[in-house]
Structure formats: C-alpha cells, structure tokens
Scaffold this motif. Sequence first.
Motif, mmCIF file in Angstrom:
data_model
loop_
_atom_site.group_PDB
_atom_site.id
_atom_site.type_symbol
_atom_site.label_atom_id
_atom_site.label_comp_id
_atom_site.label_asym_id
_atom_site.label_seq_id
_atom_site.Cartn_x
_atom_site.Cartn_y
_atom_site.Cartn_z
ATOM 1 N N THR A 270 0.847 -1.186 0.000
ATOM 2 C CA THR A 270 0.000 0.000 0.000
ATOM 3 C C THR A 270 0.889 1.245 0.000
ATOM 4 N N GLY A 271 0.282 2.395 0.161
ATOM 5 C CA GLY A 271 1.030 3.644 0.146
ATOM 6 C C GLY A 271 2.093 3.731 1.215
ATOM 7 N N GLU A 272 1.903 3.045 2.347
ATOM 8 C CA GLU A 272 2.902 3.097 3.413
ATOM 9 C C GLU A 272 4.128 2.266 3.105
ATOM 10 N N ASN A 273 4.085 1.520 2.004
ATOM 11 C CA ASN A 273 5.215 0.668 1.622
ATOM 12 C C ASN A 273 6.086 1.269 0.530
ATOM 13 N N GLY B 244 8.296 4.910 -0.752
ATOM 14 C CA GLY B 244 8.801 6.240 -0.450
ATOM 15 C C GLY B 244 9.383 6.866 -1.698
ATOM 16 N N GLU C 151 13.467 13.948 1.257
ATOM 17 C CA GLU C 151 12.135 13.390 1.012
ATOM 18 C C GLU C 151 11.202 14.584 0.891
ATOM 19 N N GLN D 202 1.677 12.931 -1.309
ATOM 20 C CA GLN D 202 0.410 12.203 -1.287
ATOM 21 C C GLN D 202 0.419 11.027 -2.250
ATOM 22 N N ASP D 203 1.261 11.116 -3.254
ATOM 23 C CA ASP D 203 1.390 10.018 -4.216
ATOM 24 C C ASP D 203 2.640 10.248 -5.042
ATOM 25 N N TYR E 107 10.695 0.610 -2.156
ATOM 26 C CA TYR E 107 9.589 -0.253 -1.753
ATOM 27 C C TYR E 107 10.069 -1.120 -0.592
#
Length: 241
Positions: free
Chosen positions: A12-15, A17, A109, A114-115, A192
């Motif tokens: 998911t998004g938390e995986n 950067g 970073e 957001q994406d 990832y």
Amino acid sequence: MIVDKLAETILTGENVGFFLGVPVEEETPIGEVDGSNKDFYVNNPPIFPRSCNDLTVKPEDVTVTVDGEAATVSTILFNESEGYAEGFSLASAPDTGDSVKVSYVEEMEPFLAQDVTPDVKQDTKEVSILNESAKITSYAGTTITLKSEQILSKNGLEQFRKLMYYKVGETTGAEQYKFRDKPLNLYGYTVYHVDGETLGRFYFENVKLKPDIPGGKAGDNLSFTLEMTVSDTPTLVIPKV
C-alpha cells in the motif's frame, strides 16, 4: 518463479517512499584539519547514493579534494541513531591548513507526498511487409515522467529554495531568491519496503523538475504538484538473495 499467492503481502502507500537528490558542489565539510583527523561530515545530510547502483551509500558517492588534489575516501560515516549517511573518512589525514572540499548529492524526502506516479511512453510504429497480412510493431525512444501531489509543510519553502531557486541577494534580515531559468539536474528514487525490509529501488538520473508555487483555499491544506522529466533509463536495484 513460483510463489504462494495466498501468502503474498499486498503493498500500500505506506510501503513506498519517494526521494530526490540535489547536487552539492565544492562544499567545505565539518571537521578539524589538524594533521590527524580523517573524519568529516557534510553540511546537508543525508548523502544520496549518487552511483545509483546500490541500496546504501558507498565511498564513490562522494568526491573529495585536498588542496585541489583528489583524495581517497575509505569509508562512509552513518548516523548511529537514524542510519543515514552523514560523512566520510579519508584514507589519510589532511595536513594542518589544507583546504578540504567535498561534492556529493543531498538526499531529501520532498514535502508531504500524497502520491508518486511514474509514466513511461514509448514511440511505436506499425510496419507492413510484403507477402504478409500481419504487421510488425517497431519500438523507438521512451519518454519518462514523474508526478507527485504534495502538501506544503512548515519547512517546505526551504525545500522549494533548494530545488527551484537561486540566490540573487540579501539584506540584513532576509535573503532573496529567483526561479531558475534552467532546472537543476537532479537524482531520484522510489523505494519499496515491508516490515523494515527493503524490496528494491527504482533509481532515476538526470531528473528535471518543473517549477511550481503552492496555492490553497480556505479549509484545505496548501498543495502543489511536482512534475519531473527523466532523461536516463531508470535502474532497478534489488537485494541479492
């Protein structure tokens, strides 16, 4: 490749950067030049893995000169608590009074992403040949772009300065910066990971960033879009099994 599909972890998004790298040239590092000290620290850590071929920072990712002559970097120094690369050790200590300079890429970073959306387009052409009803598709150059929707945070303007602006002057209480006519040649990568394990990184070199200015409206977060083009072919780096 055989995998147990039912045991697979869904990402998911938390995986994922997204990081950018800003070149820093001829910086004077932090450290005593006294004839015995070999350890020096950059002013703008973390250090980005400039070679784009590994999952960690290596000596070849920094360039050091002593009195204008190339110096040998023996090891990279990492922050003990956070784990990021923050400095380097030289093979031999510079003499007292020597001028030490380091060139590297500062990792950041950007803002509050957001994406991140990579897009790859390749030129194709349908070719007809004699004595055949089928057509052959020929493939040519590719166009790669990156797009990331962002929310502006307290330190966001400082990142804007590093990514899109250059200094033109200063007064007693302020500094002035202007848009860059030509964008910086940046680096980038998407990473990832699952449960602290890095699955891999896509590295991007020769990244050009389109300038932007954040905007907003009442009741909403201040937002903007990072739009980038990538000149070089991306590199996928994964851990050895």
